[in-house]
Design a protein around this motif. Structure first.
Motif, PDB file in Angstrom:
ATOM      1  N   VAL A   1      12.403  15.710  11.397  1.00 52.80           N
ATOM      2  CA  VAL A   1      12.760  14.563  10.565  1.00 52.80           C
ATOM      3  C   VAL A   1      12.039  13.341  11.122  1.00 52.80           C
ATOM      4  O   VAL A   1      12.305  12.928  12.252  1.00 52.80           O
ATOM      5  CB  VAL A   1      14.293  14.334  10.552  1.00 52.80           C
ATOM      6  N   ALA A   2      11.120  12.804  10.349  1.00 49.87           N
ATOM      7  CA  ALA A   2      10.333  11.628  10.746  1.00 49.87           C
ATOM      8  C   ALA A   2       9.680  11.835  12.110  1.00 49.87           C
ATOM      9  O   ALA A   2       9.687  10.959  12.961  1.00 49.87           O
ATOM     10  CB  ALA A   2      11.205  10.371  10.741  1.00 49.87           C
ATOM     11  N   GLY A   3       9.151  13.034  12.327  1.00 45.61           N
ATOM     12  CA  GLY A   3       8.446  13.336  13.563  1.00 45.61           C
ATOM     13  C   GLY A   3       9.351  13.690  14.739  1.00 45.61           C
ATOM     14  O   GLY A   3       8.864  13.960  15.829  1.00 45.61           O
ATOM     15  N   ILE A   4      10.642  13.680  14.520  1.00 47.49           N
ATOM     16  CA  ILE A   4      11.593  14.026  15.576  1.00 47.49           C
ATOM     17  C   ILE A   4      12.172  15.402  15.265  1.00 47.49           C
ATOM     18  O   ILE A   4      12.578  15.680  14.144  1.00 47.49           O
ATOM     19  CB  ILE A   4      12.726  12.990  15.672  1.00 47.49           C
ATOM     20  N   VAL A   5      12.197  16.275  16.280  1.00 45.59           N
ATOM     21  CA  VAL A   5      12.737  17.615  16.093  1.00 45.59           C
ATOM     22  C   VAL A   5      14.244  17.571  16.360  1.00 45.59           C
ATOM     23  O   VAL A   5      14.676  17.224  17.457  1.00 45.59           O
ATOM     24  CB  VAL A   5      12.060  18.640  17.024  1.00 45.59           C
TER      25      VAL A   5
END
Length: 168
Positions: free
Chosen positions: A75-79
């Motif tokens: 999500v938005a580059g965050i795992v």
């Protein structure tokens, strides 16, 4: 992903896993994650604790084999990692022996004689501890008055405050 059926029966755990579960916050985390898969942040919000604190405990439980990683989402580059508990109840066969009680680990698989050991940690205020104790006494009194007959079973319950500080 763990099926709900596996959560109906106690998970047999070893001494290391038993030690991991000797913490009221970890017990709360296990119960939360036995209901649904969540991230550390979601568990922290649910339990009203800091995300860092919950993340630490979730990592220890995961490394100890009590949690499983059920999903990852970017999500938005965050795992985001979603964890679930392998069980809601646990059986530690290494309980104290020589206490005069029949203990047969076959009881967990439907054998005989029936013998169970239950232990947990609760996060209670003084008032809640008194209320909990009163409820236990009421339950025991109900069963003590049973007139059906049968085999004699022992029940031993100890409720006391756990304090990390050693008194001198």
């Amino acid at each position: 992903m763990t099926s709900d059926h596996s959560k109906e029966h106690p998970l047999i755990i070893d001494e290391k896993q038993n030690k991991l579960l000797q913490n009221a916050l970890r017990i709360k985390i296990m119960h939360a994650l036995s209901r649904e898969a969540m991230t550390s942040k979601q568990v922290a919000d649910l339990l009203r604790k800091t995300p860092g604190n919950i993340h630490y405990h979730i990592q220890r439980l995961y490394e100890g084999g009590l949690l499983e990683l059920s999903d990852t989402r970017s999500v938005a580059g965050i795992v985001e990692k979603y964890y679930t508990s392998k069980a809601a109840q646990f059986h530690f066969p290494g309980r104290a022996e020589g206490d005069g009680w029949q203990a047969d680990d076959d009881a967990w698989t439907g054998g005989s004689p029936f013998s169970e050991y239950h232990a947990t940690r609760l996060d209670l205020s003084e008032e809640e501890a008194v209320r909990f104790s009163d409820e236990l006494k009421t339950l025991l009194e109900k069963w003590e008055q049973n007139t059906e007959g049968g085999q004699e079973y022992g029940v031993s319950i100890r409720l006391g405050r756990i304090d990390g500080k050693k008194e001198k």
